[in-house]
Design a protein around this motif. Structure first.
Motif, PDB file in Angstrom:
ATOM      1  N   CYS A 322       0.751  -1.103   0.058  1.00 10.85           N
ATOM      2  CA  CYS A 322       0.016   0.024   0.007  1.00 10.85           C
ATOM      3  C   CYS A 322       0.897   1.154   0.129  1.00 10.85           C
ATOM      4  N   LEU A 323       1.894   1.064   0.230  1.00 14.76           N
ATOM      5  CA  LEU A 323       2.976   2.279   0.571  1.00 14.76           C
ATOM      6  C   LEU A 323       3.908   2.509  -0.576  1.00 14.76           C
ATOM      7  N   CYS A 324       3.658   2.007  -1.829  1.00 16.86           N
ATOM      8  CA  CYS A 324       4.482   1.923  -2.940  1.00 16.86           C
ATOM      9  C   CYS A 324       4.110   3.196  -3.721  1.00 16.86           C
ATOM     10  N   GLY A 325       5.372   3.875  -4.213  1.00 19.87           N
ATOM     11  CA  GLY A 325       4.891   5.073  -5.007  1.00 19.87           C
ATOM     12  C   GLY A 325       4.805   4.838  -6.497  1.00 19.87           C
ATOM     13  N   SER A 326       3.433   4.818  -6.955  1.00 17.04           N
ATOM     14  CA  SER A 326       3.038   4.347  -8.253  1.00 17.04           C
ATOM     15  C   SER A 326       3.081   5.585  -9.100  1.00 17.04           C
ATOM     16  N   ARG A 327       2.947   6.999  -8.744  1.00 17.23           N
ATOM     17  CA  ARG A 327       2.723   8.030  -9.267  1.00 17.23           C
ATOM     18  C   ARG A 327       4.167   8.991  -9.176  1.00 17.23           C
ATOM     19  N   ILE A 328       5.049   8.622 -10.305  1.00 17.71           N
ATOM     20  CA  ILE A 328       6.211   9.326 -10.023  1.00 17.71           C
ATOM     21  C   ILE A 328       6.263  10.490 -10.912  1.00 17.71           C
ATOM     22  N   TYR A 329       6.693  11.845  -9.932  1.00 17.14           N
ATOM     23  CA  TYR A 329       6.883  13.172 -10.738  1.00 17.14           C
ATOM     24  C   TYR A 329       8.415  13.541 -10.818  1.00 17.14           C
ATOM     25  N   VAL A 330       8.662  14.204 -11.826  1.00 21.63           N
ATOM     26  CA  VAL A 330      10.187  14.212 -12.034  1.00 21.63           C
ATOM     27  C   VAL A 330      10.394  15.734 -12.635  1.00 21.63           C
ATOM     28  N   GLU A 331      11.070  16.609 -11.926  1.00 23.09           N
ATOM     29  CA  GLU A 331      11.355  17.849 -12.204  1.00 23.09           C
ATOM     30  C   GLU A 331      11.884  17.957 -13.895  1.00 23.09           C
ATOM     31  N   LYS A 332      11.411  18.977 -14.429  1.00 20.26           N
ATOM     32  CA  LYS A 332      11.150  18.994 -16.044  1.00 20.26           C
ATOM     33  C   LYS A 332      12.837  18.783 -16.635  1.00 20.26           C
ATOM     34  N   SER A 333      13.637  19.273 -16.062  1.00 25.14           N
ATOM     35  CA  SER A 333      15.103  19.566 -16.497  1.00 25.14           C
ATOM     36  C   SER A 333      15.741  18.239 -16.432  1.00 25.14           C
ATOM     37  N   VAL A 334      15.554  17.317 -15.699  1.00 26.01           N
ATOM     38  CA  VAL A 334      15.905  15.775 -15.674  1.00 26.01           C
ATOM     39  C   VAL A 334      15.128  14.624 -16.123  1.00 26.01           C
ATOM     40  N   TYR A 335      13.834  15.138 -16.583  1.00 34.22           N
ATOM     41  CA  TYR A 335      12.848  14.225 -16.800  1.00 34.22           C
ATOM     42  C   TYR A 335      13.294  13.131 -17.899  1.00 34.22           C
ATOM     43  N   ASN A 336      13.774  13.805 -18.843  1.00 35.37           N
ATOM     44  CA  ASN A 336      14.264  12.553 -19.902  1.00 35.37           C
ATOM     45  C   ASN A 336      15.328  11.626 -19.496  1.00 35.37           C
ATOM     46  N   ASP A 337      16.244  12.092 -18.657  1.00 34.90           N
ATOM     47  CA  ASP A 337      17.420  11.281 -18.016  1.00 34.90           C
ATOM     48  C   ASP A 337      16.868  10.441 -17.217  1.00 34.90           C
ATOM     49  N   PHE A 338      15.879  10.997 -16.237  1.00 33.54           N
ATOM     50  CA  PHE A 338      15.255   9.743 -15.517  1.00 33.54           C
ATOM     51  C   PHE A 338      14.567   8.842 -16.070  1.00 33.54           C
ATOM     52  N   VAL A 339      13.897   9.012 -16.938  1.00 29.37           N
ATOM     53  CA  VAL A 339      12.860   8.142 -17.700  1.00 29.37           C
ATOM     54  C   VAL A 339      13.828   7.000 -18.235  1.00 29.37           C
ATOM     55  N   ARG A 340      15.034   7.527 -18.618  1.00 29.43           N
ATOM     56  CA  ARG A 340      15.794   6.680 -19.452  1.00 29.43           C
ATOM     57  C   ARG A 340      16.539   5.752 -18.528  1.00 29.43           C
ATOM     58  N   ASP A 341      17.235   6.419 -17.357  1.00 31.65           N
ATOM     59  CA  ASP A 341      17.904   5.625 -16.511  1.00 31.65           C
ATOM     60  C   ASP A 341      16.941   4.656 -15.531  1.00 31.65           C
ATOM     61  N   PHE A 342      15.907   5.154 -15.133  1.00 31.51           N
ATOM     62  CA  PHE A 342      14.948   4.283 -14.422  1.00 31.51           C
ATOM     63  C   PHE A 342      14.359   3.072 -15.255  1.00 31.51           C
ATOM     64  N   THR A 381       2.749   5.877 -23.497  1.00 29.66           N
ATOM     65  CA  THR A 381       3.672   5.280 -23.893  1.00 29.66           C
ATOM     66  C   THR A 381       4.406   4.372 -23.092  1.00 29.66           C
ATOM     67  N   PHE A 382       4.519   3.107 -23.530  1.00 30.76           N
ATOM     68  CA  PHE A 382       4.876   1.978 -22.487  1.00 30.76           C
ATOM     69  C   PHE A 382       6.642   1.993 -22.964  1.00 30.76           C
ATOM     70  N   HIS A 383       7.228   2.229 -21.627  1.00 34.86           N
ATOM     71  CA  HIS A 383       8.703   2.195 -21.731  1.00 34.86           C
ATOM     72  C   HIS A 383       9.070   1.020 -21.588  1.00 34.86           C
ATOM     73  N   LEU A 384       8.105   0.074 -20.615  1.00 38.03           N
ATOM     74  CA  LEU A 384       8.569  -1.209 -20.439  1.00 38.03           C
ATOM     75  C   LEU A 384       7.016  -1.977 -20.096  1.00 38.03           C
ATOM     76  N   GLY A 385       7.135  -3.256 -20.396  1.00 35.57           N
ATOM     77  CA  GLY A 385       5.707  -3.914 -20.266  1.00 35.57           C
ATOM     78  C   GLY A 385       5.060  -3.444 -21.559  1.00 35.57           C
ATOM     79  N   GLY A 386       3.706  -4.145 -21.554  1.00 34.96           N
ATOM     80  CA  GLY A 386       3.036  -3.824 -22.741  1.00 34.96           C
ATOM     81  C   GLY A 386       1.339  -4.028 -22.065  1.00 34.96           C
ATOM     82  N   ALA A 387       0.690  -3.967 -23.458  1.00 39.70           N
ATOM     83  CA  ALA A 387      -0.837  -4.080 -23.052  1.00 39.70           C
ATOM     84  C   ALA A 387      -1.411  -5.089 -24.259  1.00 39.70           C
ATOM     85  N   PRO A 388      -2.170  -6.111 -23.978  1.00 46.93           N
ATOM     86  CA  PRO A 388      -2.157  -6.750 -22.659  1.00 46.93           C
ATOM     87  C   PRO A 388      -0.704  -7.286 -22.679  1.00 46.93           C
TER      88      PRO A 388
END
Ligand SMILES: NC(=O)c1ccc[n+]([C@@H]2O[C@H](COP(=O)([O-])OP(=O)(O)OC[C@H]3O[C@@H](n4cnc5c(N)ncnc54)[C@H](O)[C@@H]3O)[C@@H](O)[C@H]2O)c1
Ligand SMILES: O=C/C=C/C=C(\O)C(=O)O
Length: 516
Positions: A322-342, A381-388
């Motif tokens: 129940c404590l999982c962080g499922s909505r990640i918000y990232v400051e714009k200047s590092v957004y692309n870097d974060f999505v890639r590295d994450f 956009t799915f960076h990982l996983g798919g649907a279904p």
């Protein structure tokens, strides 16, 4: 009377020391394992009128989709019998000296420790979590008992003199018989988080684990017997929410309810008990927790930690915490870097190394898939996983969802609003601190928040504005069992942990003695 069938079955279950042995046991038995209620210090044979249940529920192994055991869906009259057993045990247990209660609970924690691996194996099979994760949770169950067994030895009550006129002091007594109800995501960990303080503070209980994951609660009865917990002090019954859970919480003989589960169920419990004003209610409910990633946390010296903490908070236990962080918000200047590295980190650590288990049930798996289909329909956009999600060929019958990372999900999409409770996260950019706080708080829930920043002033400035009962800065799920645990808004009411658990399980009267 403890039936010989349950004795034999229990000794078979205790004898399994590897996952393979446990699976072979399931395969080899001609009749499926059938769990039995533990009432008045004994396992109750299925034909006994105390559990004469016309209905049984089948539980499945999430990793394979195969049936593993059945459990009775305990009917209201049998629920009442368990409550009466707890009520009969209350006068004596509530008066038992603290040192004696403490010694018994310490014994419970020692027996859990001795059987750590067996508990972990059955928890992993029953819930779908990895064996490593299950071990961590058994360790926490052990701590629940050791913590509260010592906590009660050190409690003190302060007395006050009021204007020289009266001496006052708080006198606490155990609140009575409790209903302890837990969900399926961390079965043993969360059930013992309730049982340990409840018994430590002198109450008796009827505990009901989730019908999806009842196995470790079944084993627990045997531990209580062996530890010398007096009959009736803790009773464990099985069943679903509508039949068993509802009858349990609504009974006028129940003095309090400690519940962990979904918000809708919390609302139902409030309704069922609305006319019983004095009934203690502690409700730990759902969450849709934000993780805030500030640009300063992506500098090279701490970047690895930032990614690791955000990923752990997202995918530990398949996102079923129940404590999982499922909505990640990232400051714009590092957004692309974060999505890639994450994305790279999650692929490496969780997907390739297979450190994510299967989700708990077919019903839950279907629910998650519907959200993934919605994400595809809404052109996320799915960076990982798919649907279904693609099913793993070897485990085609199991309930597998690949860790999923989504971007380009609208703020008002159900994917950003609803608690999915699975291995699915969204990543969204923000412009500045104020917007980050506003996005984080824009939820009906308020359970937890994760703040990733190296700016000391911001830790407090932002941390103190987040609408969340628990805020973790540059870490996650670090727990000290005395701190208040619980949520704001629709994430619950009441706090548990240390003296907060004492408030749940005791009643207080203030005595005023004249200062003669
Ligand atoms: N805040 C927390 O500490 C915390 C911890 C873990 C899970 N959760 C929440 O639990 C949910 C997932 O678990 P779940 O699906 O098992 O939750 P759930 O609410 O469906 O079930 C939880 C328990 O309540 C019982 N129940 C259902 N209806 C009932 C009723 N009317 N009366 C009494 N008991 C009833 C169930 O049988 C089960 O034992 C998620 O929302 C998650 O966030 C919260
Ligand atoms: O999924 C919910 C996790 C709850 C955790 C606790 O109640 C705890 O750590 O005490």
């Amino acid at each position: 009377m403890s039936s010989s069938t349950s004795d034999r079955r229990l000794s078979e279950l205790w004898s399994c020391v590897t996952l393979d042995e446990a699976r072979s046991l399931i395969d080899s038995t001609s009749s499926p394992l059938s769990l039995q209620n533990f009432v008045g210090g004994q396992y109750i044979a299925p034909h006994d009128s105390l559990t004469s249940s016309s209905q049984h529920i089948t539980s499945f192994e999430p990793k394979t989709g195969r049936p593993i055991y059945t459990l009775p869906c305990t009917e209201p009259h049998a629920v009442e019998a368990a409550i009466k057993a707890a009520k009969a045990a209350f006068p004596s247990w509530s008066k038992t000296a603290r040192a004696e209660r403490s010694a018994i609970l310490r014994k419970v924690s020692e027996l859990l420790q001795q059987n750590r691996e067996v508990f972990a194996i059955w928890e992993s099979i029953d819930q779908g979590k990895t064996l490593d994760r299950a071990r961590v949770e058994v360790d926490r169950a052990i701590s629940n008992f050791s913590y509260f067994s010592t906590f009660i030895l050190h409690e003190q009550t302060a007395a006050r003199m009021v204007d020289g006129v009266a001496l006052t002091y708080e006198h606490r007594s155990p609140a009575g018989v409790f209903a302890l109800i837990s969900p399926w995501n961390m079965p043993l960990y969360l059930l013992t988080w309730k049982i340990a303080p409840c018994l430590a503070f002198g109450c008796t209980a009827v505990a009901k684990p989730s019908e999806v994951t009842s196995m470790t609660a079944f084993l627990l009865g045997d531990i209580f017997q062996k530890a010398g917990v007096p009959p009736g002090v803790i009773n464990i019954i099985f069943g679903d929410g509508a039949t068993t859970g509802a009858a349990l919480v609504a009974s006028p003989l129940i003095n309090g309810v400690s519940f962990t589960g979904g918000t809708q169920t919390g609302i139902a419990i409030r309704r069922l008990t609305a006319h019983q004003i004095g009934k203690h209610l502690s409700l730990e409910l759902g969450g849709k927790n934000p993780t805030l990633v500030f640009a300063d946390s992506m500098v090279p010296s701490v970047r690895e930690r930032t990614i690791r903490v955000a990923a752990m908070a997202a995918f530990e236990n398949q996102g079923e915490i129940c404590l999982c962080g499922s909505r990640i918000y990232v400051e714009k200047s590092v957004y692309n870097d974060f999505v890639r590295d994450f994305t790279a980190y999650v692929r490496e650590k969780y997907v390739l190394k297979q450190t994510v288990g299967a989700v708990a049930s077919l019903q839950h798996c279907d629910k998650i898939r519907r959200y993934l289909e919605l994400a595809a329909e809404q052109k996320a956009t799915f960076h990982l996983g798919g649907a279904p999600p693609t099913l793993n060929e070897d485990e085609a019958q199991g309930y597998w969802i690949e860790p999923t990372i989504l971007t380009d999900v609208a703020k008002n999409s159900a994917i950003q609003i609803d608690e999915i409770f699975g291995p699915v996260v969204t990543i969204t950019p923000f412009d500045n601190e104020q917007e980050a706080i506003q996005l984080a708080n824009d939820s009906e829930y308020g359970l937890a928040a994760i703040l990733l920043t190296t700016d000391g002033a911001r830790m407090r400035r932002v941390g103190e504005q987040l609408e969340a009962g628990l805020v973790w800065v540059n870490c996650w799920l670090v727990r000290e069992l005395g701190t208040p645990f619980g949520g704001m808004k629709n994430s619950g009411t009441g706090r548990e942990g240390g003296e907060h658990s004492r408030d749940v399980f005791t009643v207080v009267r203030t005595l005023h003695l004249p200062a003669y």
